[in-house]
Write a protein that holds these residues in place. Structure first.
Motif, PDB file in Angstrom:
ATOM      1  N   ARG A 532       8.345  -9.687 -17.274  1.00  0.00           N
ATOM      2  CA  ARG A 532       8.021  -8.359 -16.740  1.00  0.00           C
ATOM      3  C   ARG A 532       6.725  -8.402 -15.942  1.00  0.00           C
ATOM      4  O   ARG A 532       6.614  -7.789 -14.875  1.00  0.00           O
ATOM      5  N   GLU A 533       5.743  -9.134 -16.468  1.00  0.00           N
ATOM      6  CA  GLU A 533       4.467  -9.253 -15.752  1.00  0.00           C
ATOM      7  C   GLU A 533       4.668  -9.944 -14.406  1.00  0.00           C
ATOM      8  O   GLU A 533       4.113  -9.504 -13.378  1.00  0.00           O
ATOM      9  N   SER A 534       5.457 -11.013 -14.391  1.00  0.00           N
ATOM     10  CA  SER A 534       5.711 -11.723 -13.140  1.00  0.00           C
ATOM     11  C   SER A 534       6.432 -10.831 -12.140  1.00  0.00           C
ATOM     12  O   SER A 534       6.117 -10.832 -10.944  1.00  0.00           O
ATOM     13  N   HIS A 535       7.391 -10.032 -12.614  1.00  0.00           N
ATOM     14  CA  HIS A 535       8.128  -9.126 -11.726  1.00  0.00           C
ATOM     15  C   HIS A 535       7.184  -8.084 -11.129  1.00  0.00           C
ATOM     16  O   HIS A 535       7.252  -7.793  -9.920  1.00  0.00           O
ATOM     17  N   ARG A 536       6.299  -7.524 -11.965  1.00  0.00           N
ATOM     18  CA  ARG A 536       5.351  -6.522 -11.456  1.00  0.00           C
ATOM     19  C   ARG A 536       4.417  -7.135 -10.413  1.00  0.00           C
ATOM     20  O   ARG A 536       4.091  -6.498  -9.403  1.00  0.00           O
ATOM     21  N   ALA A 537       3.966  -8.363 -10.661  1.00  0.00           N
ATOM     22  CA  ALA A 537       3.055  -9.019  -9.725  1.00  0.00           C
ATOM     23  C   ALA A 537       3.735  -9.264  -8.379  1.00  0.00           C
ATOM     24  O   ALA A 537       3.139  -9.033  -7.309  1.00  0.00           O
ATOM     25  N   LYS A 538       5.002  -9.712  -8.404  1.00  0.00           N
ATOM     26  CA  LYS A 538       5.713  -9.952  -7.159  1.00  0.00           C
ATOM     27  C   LYS A 538       5.960  -8.647  -6.408  1.00  0.00           C
ATOM     28  O   LYS A 538       5.871  -8.600  -5.169  1.00  0.00           O
ATOM     29  N   ALA A 539       6.262  -7.586  -7.144  1.00  0.00           N
ATOM     30  CA  ALA A 539       6.475  -6.291  -6.501  1.00  0.00           C
ATOM     31  C   ALA A 539       5.194  -5.792  -5.845  1.00  0.00           C
ATOM     32  O   ALA A 539       5.220  -5.223  -4.747  1.00  0.00           O
ATOM     33  N   ALA A 540       4.058  -6.021  -6.511  1.00  0.00           N
ATOM     34  CA  ALA A 540       2.771  -5.598  -5.933  1.00  0.00           C
ATOM     35  C   ALA A 540       2.470  -6.375  -4.654  1.00  0.00           C
ATOM     36  O   ALA A 540       1.942  -5.820  -3.689  1.00  0.00           O
ATOM     37  N   ILE A 541       2.800  -7.668  -4.639  1.00  0.00           N
ATOM     38  CA  ILE A 541       2.577  -8.481  -3.433  1.00  0.00           C
ATOM     39  C   ILE A 541       3.444  -7.979  -2.289  1.00  0.00           C
ATOM     40  O   ILE A 541       2.990  -7.871  -1.137  1.00  0.00           O
ATOM     41  N   ARG A 542       4.703  -7.630  -2.591  1.00  0.00           N
ATOM     42  CA  ARG A 542       5.589  -7.124  -1.536  1.00  0.00           C
ATOM     43  C   ARG A 542       5.079  -5.806  -0.967  1.00  0.00           C
ATOM     44  O   ARG A 542       5.117  -5.589   0.243  1.00  0.00           O
ATOM     45  N   ARG A 543       4.583  -4.942  -1.856  1.00  0.00           N
ATOM     46  CA  ARG A 543       4.039  -3.661  -1.372  1.00  0.00           C
ATOM     47  C   ARG A 543       2.810  -3.883  -0.510  1.00  0.00           C
ATOM     48  O   ARG A 543       2.600  -3.193   0.495  1.00  0.00           O
ATOM     49  N   ALA A 544       1.978  -4.862  -0.898  1.00  0.00           N
ATOM     50  CA  ALA A 544       0.752  -5.116  -0.139  1.00  0.00           C
ATOM     51  C   ALA A 544       1.056  -5.672   1.244  1.00  0.00           C
ATOM     52  O   ALA A 544       0.273  -5.479   2.186  1.00  0.00           O
ATOM     53  N   ARG A 545       2.200  -6.354   1.406  1.00  0.00           N
ATOM     54  CA  ARG A 545       2.540  -6.963   2.688  1.00  0.00           C
ATOM     55  C   ARG A 545       3.221  -5.993   3.649  1.00  0.00           C
ATOM     56  O   ARG A 545       3.402  -6.312   4.822  1.00  0.00           O
ATOM     57  N   ARG A 546       3.624  -4.834   3.149  1.00  0.00           N
ATOM     58  CA  ARG A 546       4.281  -3.879   4.023  1.00  0.00           C
ATOM     59  C   ARG A 546       3.287  -3.317   5.024  1.00  0.00           C
ATOM     60  O   ARG A 546       2.154  -2.988   4.674  1.00  0.00           O
ATOM     61  N   PRO A 547       3.671  -3.168   6.295  1.00  0.00           N
ATOM     62  CA  PRO A 547       2.762  -2.591   7.289  1.00  0.00           C
ATOM     63  C   PRO A 547       2.485  -1.127   6.991  1.00  0.00           C
ATOM     64  O   PRO A 547       3.359  -0.392   6.538  1.00  0.00           O
ATOM     65  N   LEU A 548       1.243  -0.740   7.216  1.00  0.00           N
ATOM     66  CA  LEU A 548       0.844   0.644   6.976  1.00  0.00           C
ATOM     67  C   LEU A 548       1.279   1.524   8.129  1.00  0.00           C
ATOM     68  O   LEU A 548       1.196   1.145   9.292  1.00  0.00           O
ATOM     69  N   ARG A 549       1.781   2.695   7.805  1.00  0.00           N
ATOM     70  CA  ARG A 549       2.136   3.673   8.817  1.00  0.00           C
ATOM     71  C   ARG A 549       0.962   4.622   9.016  1.00  0.00           C
ATOM     72  O   ARG A 549       0.553   5.317   8.098  1.00  0.00           O
ATOM     73  N   VAL A 550       0.432   4.658  10.218  1.00  0.00           N
ATOM     74  CA  VAL A 550      -0.741   5.486  10.512  1.00  0.00           C
ATOM     75  C   VAL A 550      -0.275   6.718  11.249  1.00  0.00           C
ATOM     76  O   VAL A 550       0.382   6.628  12.303  1.00  0.00           O
ATOM     77  N   THR A 551      -0.590   7.881  10.724  1.00  0.00           N
ATOM     78  CA  THR A 551      -0.247   9.154  11.349  1.00  0.00           C
ATOM     79  C   THR A 551      -1.516   9.827  11.831  1.00  0.00           C
ATOM     80  O   THR A 551      -2.473   9.995  11.052  1.00  0.00           O
ATOM     81  N   ALA A 552      -1.529  10.183  13.117  1.00  0.00           N
ATOM     82  CA  ALA A 552      -2.717  10.819  13.685  1.00  0.00           C
ATOM     83  C   ALA A 552      -2.875  12.220  13.120  1.00  0.00           C
ATOM     84  O   ALA A 552      -1.945  13.036  13.158  1.00  0.00           O
ATOM     85  N   ARG A 553      -4.047  12.514  12.585  1.00  0.00           N
ATOM     86  CA  ARG A 553      -4.348  13.838  12.052  1.00  0.00           C
ATOM     87  C   ARG A 553      -5.737  14.244  12.487  1.00  0.00           C
ATOM     88  O   ARG A 553      -6.617  13.394  12.660  1.00  0.00           O
ATOM     89  N   PRO A 554      -5.949  15.541  12.658  1.00  0.00           N
ATOM     90  CA  PRO A 554      -7.306  15.977  12.990  1.00  0.00           C
ATOM     91  C   PRO A 554      -8.254  15.681  11.846  1.00  0.00           C
ATOM     92  O   PRO A 554      -7.872  15.739  10.673  1.00  0.00           O
ATOM     93  N   ILE A 555      -9.468  15.298  12.188  1.00  0.00           N
ATOM     94  CA  ILE A 555     -10.473  14.974  11.184  1.00  0.00           C
ATOM     95  C   ILE A 555     -11.104  16.256  10.689  1.00  0.00           C
ATOM     96  O   ILE A 555     -11.597  17.071  11.463  1.00  0.00           O
ATOM     97  N   GLU A 556     -11.051  16.429   9.363  1.00  0.00           N
ATOM     98  CA  GLU A 556     -11.647  17.615   8.772  1.00  0.00           C
ATOM     99  C   GLU A 556     -12.998  17.241   8.176  1.00  0.00           C
ATOM    100  O   GLU A 556     -13.140  16.220   7.525  1.00  0.00           O
TER     101      GLU A 556
END
Length: 591
Positions: A532-556
């Motif tokens: 279970r620990e190994s599965h969680r670690a691999k899932a975390a690595i996959r999430r970290a490698r996903r490209p971030l989606r940047v949405t333009a928003r006005p700065i508050e």
């Protein structure tokens, strides 16, 4: 009408449940019912011992020898532990402590009448002397948010003190964090002496008469100094230790590691007060600077600097105090890797004491009680090796028909005596801890390869690399640290299949089969947790490698956040220095 003095002594507002919980925590080792349970369990231990040593019950020499070696170690540890628990009925907080604690903040009334709303700045007095306290937070690569939480909590401790971050991880992010919080920051150019060297170096810059130590992941409570500093009214007290408590009991490893320590902190350490043998555990502790200088600084010759420093202080005649009050909450190891490295470090320290400074040696300047308590500490991890010997007993019967006890001894008779040893201790755990934890049984069973490796390392003089619990960085697979456990599991699993086949053929269930299947299941639970620990670690690595989606928003824009304590500590300093000469701490003297 509320007076200033009332506000001073009231301190931070607490829930009604907290004083009740603290009272229960304090009185746990003083319960008459506990004493009765311990006495009954002791009778069970002695009965089982007599049963094993009865020549008429002796079986084949090999499995019998394995059982005798294992049980002698376990019985010896159990008897001394129970004796220590029975000694824990004495509260170290006497009249002098309470008198000093009541007047600890008296100076705040006369020196700073406006300080009632800022308890972290109240001057503290022991007798008529003002106390200067440094709070050290030792950092070595821990997660930045953990360091932040500990630093913010350290700033909020009641009583005037100076907070320092001792960064052996040489992190610019930690330095910026310290600057933002207004905390003093120290970075060494050399990591010699590991954590102990880090503290010794900080002592050359921080000049308080007392210093508290917190690991980066242990968050102190506001009353930490209020509950510990009054003990130093006794000029012979070197340090005051409080428990390690954990707030991350989220998986099998962290729960098992945490519960394994519970009996020690709730019952063993309080008992050691009676013998002046309670030792430092490296965090959640306050030291008298003069005592540490008397032995030439924190011991840097071992990675278990806490126990070695305690031993040297006791040899010099200093006194230690332990209070069973949870005043800081930290993290237990959550991964197999962290747990392995933690236990390796602790076990190495114990074996080093046994081989390099045998407490029973006449050259060791300890009292008789202290010799016994330190011997138990030094040999404690031998008990962790004994499960391997017991794991091998059922296969000897299954494959070679070799039995540890005489054939005339029925399984029921053997079980009754066995239950008298282990069953009564489980009942004791139910009474003291509220339950017997499967996680504790699992980790106690599978940890023997760690302790064997620690013993070999110490015996061969191999250097033990320093690791922190829960340190950052990329994680290795848990199976890299449990190859022996996997091999034992495979062997026991195949042995269980053979045993079941034999029992089916003979149409009977043997004790050896039941015992072996139980051992297989226990280790299998650990293997499943690792998957279970190994599965969680691999899932975390996959999430970290996903490209971030940047949405333009006005700065508050919003209000600026000012961290508590930052204005007060605006003059906090950054020190990046060479290690100080040992002479600045005073030369280490031979006890």
């Amino acid at each position: 009408m509320t007076t200033l003095k009332d506000r001073l002594y009231r301190g931070p507002r607490r829930s009604e449940a907290e004083p009740l919980a603290r009272a229960a925590e304090n009185q746990a080792a003083q319960s008459p019912t506990l004493s009765l349970f311990v006495l009954v369990a002791t009778v069970g231990v002695l009965a089982y011992t007599l049963f094993l040593f009865n020549p008429g019950n002796r079986g084949d020499w090999l499995p019998y020898s394995l059982v005798i070696i294992a049980e002698v170690v376990l019985v010896s540890q159990a008897l001394v532990s129970m004796w220590t628990i029975l000694a824990g009925g004495q509260d170290p907080r006497g009249f002098t402590f309470h008198h000093t604690q009541e007047r600890l903040f008296d100076g705040a009334m006369t020196d700073r009448l406006g300080a009632a709303d800022s308890p972290q700045y109240w001057p503290m007095y022991i007798g008529d002397k003002r106390v200067a306290v440094d709070v050290f937070i030792t950092v070595y690569g821990e997660d930045l948010e953990k360091v932040r939480a500990t630093a913010v909590a350290a700033l909020a401790i009641r009583g005037e003190h100076t907070t320092w971050i001792l960064d052996d991880g040489k992190s610019d992010e930690v330095r910026e964090l310290a600057a933002g919080l207004g905390v003093n920051y120290i970075r060494r150019l050399s990591g010699n002496g590991a954590k102990a060297g880090n503290i010794n170096h900080a002592m050359t810059l921080a000049k308080g008469g007392f210093f508290a130590i917190f690991d980066a992941d242990f968050v102190p409570k506001p009353d930490f100094l209020y509950e510990t500093i009054p003990f130093f009214i006794d000029d012979n007290v070197a340090f005051v230790q409080t428990p390690q408590a954990y707030g991350n009991m989220t998986n099998l490893v962290s729960r098992g590691a945490g519960f394994m320590q519970s009996v020690f902190y709730r019952f063993i350490q309080p008992g050691r007060n009676r013998f002046n043998a309670a030792f430092c555990v490296g965090t959640n502790v306050v030291f008298r600077r003069a005592a540490v200088q008397d032995i030439g600084g924190m011991n840097t010759d071992s990675k278990s600097e806490d126990v070695w420093t305690s031993l040297e202080l006791h040899e010099r005649g200093w006194r230690s105090i332990y209070i069973p009050v949870t005043l800081a909450v930290g993290d237990a190891p959550e991964t197999v890797e962290d747990y392995t490295k933690q236990q390796m470090r602790w076990a190495s320290g114990g074996f080093e004491i046994l081989m390099q400074r045998n407490p029973l040696s006449p050259r060791t300047r300890l009292t008789l009680d202290q010799r016994l308590q330190y011997t138990v500490t030094a040999t404690h991890y031998f008990a962790g090796i004994t499960p391997f010997l017991l794991l091998m007993v059922p296969p000897l019967e299954i494959f070679f028909d070799l039995r540890p006890v005489n054939l005339t001894v029925t399984p029921l008779t053997w079980f009754l005596f066995y239950a008298g040893f282990y069953g009564l201790q489980m009942l004791l755990a139910f009474h003291t801890m509220g339950s017997f934890r499967l996680e504790t049984l699992v980790l106690a069973t599978v940890s023997f390869p760690i302790y064997v490796a620690a013993l070999v390392n110490v015996f061969s003089g191999r250097e033990q690399k320093w690791h922190v619990t829960g340190g950052g960085g990329r994680r290795s697979s848990p199976f890299n640290f449990m190859i022996p456990q996997v091999m034992i599991f495979v062997f026991l699993f195949l042995t269980s299949l053979v045993a079941i086949a034999k029992d089916v053929e003979h149409q009977t269930l043997t004790l050896a089969t039941a015992w072996n299947v139980t051992n297989t299941i226990v280790i299998g639970v650990f293997i499943a947790a690792a998957f279970r620990e190994s599965h969680r670690a691999k899932a975390a690595i996959r999430r970290a490698r996903r490209p971030l989606r940047v949405t333009a928003r006005p700065i508050e824009t919003g209000p600026t956040l000012v961290t508590a304590g930052s204005q007060r500590h605006a003059d906090a300093s950054v020190f990046e220095t060479q290690p100080a000469p040992a002479s600045e701490l005073t030369e280490r003297r031979t006890p």
